[in-house]
Design a protein around this motif. Structure first.
Motif, PDB file in Angstrom:
ATOM      1  N   ARG A  40       0.841  -1.194   0.000  1.00  0.00           N
ATOM      2  CA  ARG A  40       0.000   0.000   0.000  1.00  0.00           C
ATOM      3  C   ARG A  40       0.879   1.248   0.000  1.00  0.00           C
ATOM      4  NH1 ARG A  40      -1.825  -3.982   3.011  1.00  0.00           N
ATOM      5  NH2 ARG A  40      -4.023  -4.629   2.908  1.00  0.00           N
ATOM      6  N   GLU A 145      -6.747  -1.722  -7.516  1.00  0.00           N
ATOM      7  CA  GLU A 145      -7.068  -2.508  -6.315  1.00  0.00           C
ATOM      8  C   GLU A 145      -8.070  -3.619  -6.661  1.00  0.00           C
ATOM      9  OE1 GLU A 145      -5.348  -2.475  -3.780  1.00  0.00           O
ATOM     10  OE2 GLU A 145      -4.313  -0.564  -3.884  1.00  0.00           O
ATOM     11  N   GLN A 147      -8.132  -6.772  -6.246  1.00  0.00           N
ATOM     12  CA  GLN A 147      -8.467  -7.882  -5.346  1.00  0.00           C
ATOM     13  C   GLN A 147      -9.885  -7.747  -4.799  1.00  0.00           C
ATOM     14  OE1 GLN A 147      -5.911  -5.759  -4.555  1.00  0.00           O
ATOM     15  NE2 GLN A 147      -6.769  -4.608  -2.853  1.00  0.00           N
ATOM     16  N   SER A 180      -2.793  -4.208  -3.831  1.00  0.00           N
ATOM     17  CA  SER A 180      -1.970  -4.083  -2.630  1.00  0.00           C
ATOM     18  C   SER A 180      -1.990  -5.367  -1.818  1.00  0.00           C
ATOM     19  CB  SER A 180      -2.482  -2.922  -1.762  1.00  0.00           C
ATOM     20  OG  SER A 180      -2.391  -1.702  -2.449  1.00  0.00           O
ATOM     21  N   GLU A 181      -3.054  -6.137  -1.954  1.00  0.00           N
ATOM     22  CA  GLU A 181      -3.163  -7.412  -1.242  1.00  0.00           C
ATOM     23  C   GLU A 181      -2.778  -8.500  -2.246  1.00  0.00           C
ATOM     24  OE1 GLU A 181      -7.125  -7.407   0.348  1.00  0.00           O
ATOM     25  OE2 GLU A 181      -6.698  -5.727   1.672  1.00  0.00           O
ATOM     26  N   LYS A 333      -1.111 -12.734   2.629  1.00  0.00           N
ATOM     27  CA  LYS A 333      -1.777 -12.496   1.353  1.00  0.00           C
ATOM     28  C   LYS A 333      -2.269 -11.054   1.236  1.00  0.00           C
ATOM     29  CE  LYS A 333      -3.239 -17.212   0.302  1.00  0.00           C
ATOM     30  NZ  LYS A 333      -4.382 -18.118   0.023  1.00  0.00           N
ATOM     31  N   GLN A 334      -2.641 -10.465   2.368  1.00  0.00           N
ATOM     32  CA  GLN A 334      -3.109  -9.077   2.363  1.00  0.00           C
ATOM     33  C   GLN A 334      -1.960  -8.085   2.480  1.00  0.00           C
ATOM     34  OE1 GLN A 334      -6.020  -9.142   5.572  1.00  0.00           O
ATOM     35  NE2 GLN A 334      -7.667  -9.324   4.080  1.00  0.00           N
ATOM     36  N   SER A 335      -0.743  -8.605   2.519  1.00  0.00           N
ATOM     37  CA  SER A 335       0.483  -7.787   2.560  1.00  0.00           C
ATOM     38  C   SER A 335       0.648  -7.000   3.854  1.00  0.00           C
ATOM     39  CB  SER A 335       0.550  -6.832   1.348  1.00  0.00           C
ATOM     40  OG  SER A 335       0.485  -7.553   0.140  1.00  0.00           O
TER      41      SER A 335
END
Length: 365
Positions: A40, A145, A147, A180-181, A333-335
């Protein structure tokens, strides 16, 4: 302006991304499915918009976050925005003749009414007509974004089918997705899943990394030079130590400083950034407090599976190994977390310094 806090729209304002820009521009001319990903606030949207602005072709840009409501994508609003974006693009140059055949729009499953025919045709058919008229020009469908599209209707499968059809049949169209994820975006696309619509298609991936310490300092120097403001090297070094090489935070600091808050610009930046992060984490923790427990542990540098489990059980209650494993995998996975092996042992860390600050200070119970 390097320190603008909204996404950039010109390559002149993109710092230290020549290689990524060049790779992306070449991919737009040769590839069919492109992912632009990274942490992000690392600059994905800016790079995407700046490249598209100077791209010799057509494009539609959709920010998927704008249609995410109550844990779902508002499918009707999303469909409308996509079709309106295509309609607006059709008004350019030689594509007007296709626009003339479209008299009205309906948004259930991308339906488009065709003049004088009293019937509907699918968006796929309209895209096919556009593809035939492009004559070598490229048409970019860009989803920022992306995802979030896994919450479009039934797991986003309708969109994935559209992407697969576009990939297989429309040689002048390119699908670009930012995320971002990162892990969730890959899961959504299902490139390696035999049951997924996009299985087996080639994916071109461009990942943006944070700036090095030297490049972060150079970015700040150039930004202040652009504004004719002199800031000591000692101050800049402290900013980079605190905010790392995440360009969104560095730009925010420069902008706040420029607006006259020179004495406490760094603290103001951190407070503003913390509010952004707290909102993101709040939505996550609302789903399960276990996310908060794990992030709290890792922010305290408790970074091995067994150590994290012991920390949670000593402070908050029992947690099973499968549950902890699932929480850790989701955070990666969501960073929000990164993982690496050190001496053969998997260790976790928080890659964003502001996320780490917020998690360290977070009250969990």
């Amino acid at each position: 302006m390097l320190f603008s806090i909204e996404p950039k729209h010109s390559l002149r304002d993109i710092f230290n991304r020549k290689e990524e820009v060049s790779t992306f521009q070449k991919a737009l001319q040769s590839e069919r499915l492109i992912i632009l990903d990274g942490l992000r606030r690392i600059g994905k949207t800016s790079l995407l918009k700046a490249v598209l602005e100077e791209f010799d072709g057509y494009h539609v840009f959709i920010d998927c976050r704008a249609y995410f409501r109550n844990n779902l994508i508002d499918a009707e609003a999303f469909d409308k925005a996509l079709i309106k974006g295509i309609e607006k693009t059709l008004k350019l140059g030689k594509l007007k003749k296709i626009l003339k055949s479209i008299s009205g729009l309906s948004f259930g499953g991308f339906g488009i009414s065709i003049e004088d025919k009293g019937q509907e045709t699918s968006l796929a058919e309209v895209l096919k007509n556009i593809d035939e008229a492009l004559k070598g020009k490229r048409f970019i469908l860009a989803f920022d974004e992306a995802q979030n599209l896994r919450f479009y209707r039934k797991g986003g499968k309708d969109l994935l089918n559209l992407f697969a059809y576009t990939y297989d049949n429309l040689r002048n169209f390119v699908i670009v997705l930012t995320g971002s994820e990162i892990g969730l975006l890959h899961d959504f696309l299902g490139i390696d899943d035999p049951d997924a619509p996009l299985f087996g298609r080639y994916l071109s991936e461009i990942r943006l990394q944070r700036f090095s310490q030297d490049k972060s300092l150079e970015f700040l120097r150039k930004g202040f030079e652009e504004l004719a403001i002199d800031v000591s090297e000692k101050v800049l070094e402290r900013v980079v130590d605190e905010l790392d090489g995440i360009v969104g935070y560095l730009s925010m600091y420069g902008y706040i400083y420029y607006k006259g808050n020179q004495v406490d610009a760094l603290e103001r930046t951190k407070e503003q950034a913390k509010k952004l992060v707290a909102k993101e984490l709040g939505a996550l923790i609302k789903r399960s407090m276990n996310y908060g427990y794990v992030l709290k542990a890792v922010s305290l540098h408790i970074n091995r599976f067994s150590q994290i489990r012991t920390y949670i059980e000593n402070n908050f209650g029992s947690i099973s190994d499968p549950t902890l494993s699932k929480i850790l995998n989701t955070l990666v996975k969501q960073s929000f977390l990164e993982q690496e092996y050190v001496d053969g042992v998997k260790r976790y860390s928080i890659p964003d310094p502001v996320v780490e600050y917020v998690c360290r200070e977070m009250k969990v119970k």
